[in-house]
Design a protein around this motif. Structure first.
Motif, PDB file in Angstrom:
ATOM      1  N   ALA A  60       0.846  -1.176   0.000  1.00  0.00           N
ATOM      2  CA  ALA A  60       0.000   0.000   0.000  1.00  0.00           C
ATOM      3  C   ALA A  60       0.891   1.237   0.000  1.00  0.00           C
ATOM      4  O   ALA A  60       2.010   1.209   0.524  1.00  0.00           O
ATOM      5  CB  ALA A  60      -0.899  -0.001   1.237  1.00  0.00           C
ATOM      6  N   ASP A  61       0.400   2.322  -0.571  1.00  0.00           N
ATOM      7  CA  ASP A  61       1.182   3.547  -0.643  1.00  0.00           C
ATOM      8  C   ASP A  61       1.622   4.030   0.733  1.00  0.00           C
ATOM      9  O   ASP A  61       2.698   4.606   0.890  1.00  0.00           O
ATOM     10  CB  ASP A  61       0.370   4.647  -1.339  1.00  0.00           C
ATOM     11  N   SER A  62       0.794   3.784   1.726  1.00  0.00           N
ATOM     12  CA  SER A  62       1.075   4.285   3.074  1.00  0.00           C
ATOM     13  C   SER A  62       2.289   3.626   3.717  1.00  0.00           C
ATOM     14  O   SER A  62       2.849   4.155   4.681  1.00  0.00           O
ATOM     15  CB  SER A  62      -0.157   4.090   3.967  1.00  0.00           C
ATOM     16  N   VAL A  63       2.709   2.469   3.208  1.00  0.00           N
ATOM     17  CA  VAL A  63       3.836   1.761   3.820  1.00  0.00           C
ATOM     18  C   VAL A  63       4.984   1.538   2.843  1.00  0.00           C
ATOM     19  O   VAL A  63       6.040   1.031   3.240  1.00  0.00           O
ATOM     20  CB  VAL A  63       3.394   0.403   4.402  1.00  0.00           C
ATOM     21  N   LYS A  64       4.810   1.932   1.600  1.00  0.00           N
ATOM     22  CA  LYS A  64       5.823   1.692   0.580  1.00  0.00           C
ATOM     23  C   LYS A  64       7.128   2.382   0.974  1.00  0.00           C
ATOM     24  O   LYS A  64       7.141   3.544   1.372  1.00  0.00           O
ATOM     25  CB  LYS A  64       5.319   2.210  -0.769  1.00  0.00           C
ATOM     26  N   GLY A  65       8.218   1.646   0.869  1.00  0.00           N
ATOM     27  CA  GLY A  65       9.523   2.183   1.233  1.00  0.00           C
ATOM     28  C   GLY A  65       9.882   1.985   2.692  1.00  0.00           C
ATOM     29  O   GLY A  65      11.036   2.186   3.091  1.00  0.00           O
TER      30      GLY A  65
END
Length: 126
Positions: A60-65
């Motif tokens: 999910a974008d919120s946890v990417k990276g």
């Protein structure tokens, strides 16, 4: 009988790290995708990450990276390494399994996952 057991939650300060584990039994990773979801009281369950039977991953974008999903077939375990944790990551985290018909980690939709483990609480303090 498909079973999943999540563990590894706890209390950590913002910026810290935790590693969640999902140990599975009753099936092999060859045919299933494993996903991680999280839920905050009063909110819908959110798909966080998924790993396909071929090892491809989705975030999910919120946890990417910040989060990394991996699997150890020999241990029948999927891990979710969570780094740079934020207070908004606080939630109960669940792992779940679905047949991996298309060998793809996406989409990560709750309705597609038929087998669930119990949750593990992650609390990130500010």
């Amino acid at each position: 009988d498909v079973q999943l057991q999540a563990s590894g939650g706890g209390l950590v300060q913002a910026g810290g790290s935790l590693r969640l584990s999902c140990t599975v039994s009753g099936f092999t990773f060859d045919d299933y995708a494993i996903g991680w979801f999280r839920q905050v009281p009063g909110k819908e369950r959110e798909g966080v990450s998924c790993i396909s039977s071929s090892g491809s991953s989705y975030y999910a974008d919120s946890v990417k990276g910040r989060f990394t999903i991996s699997s150890d077939n020999a241990k029948n375990t999927v891990y979710l390494q969570m780094n740079s944790l934020k207070p908004e990551d606080t939630a109960v985290y669940y792992c779940a399994a679905r047949p991996d018909l298309f060998r793809s980690p996406a989409p990560i939709l709750e309705a597609m996952f038929g087998s669930w483990g119990q949750g593990t609480q992650v609390t990130v303090s500010s």
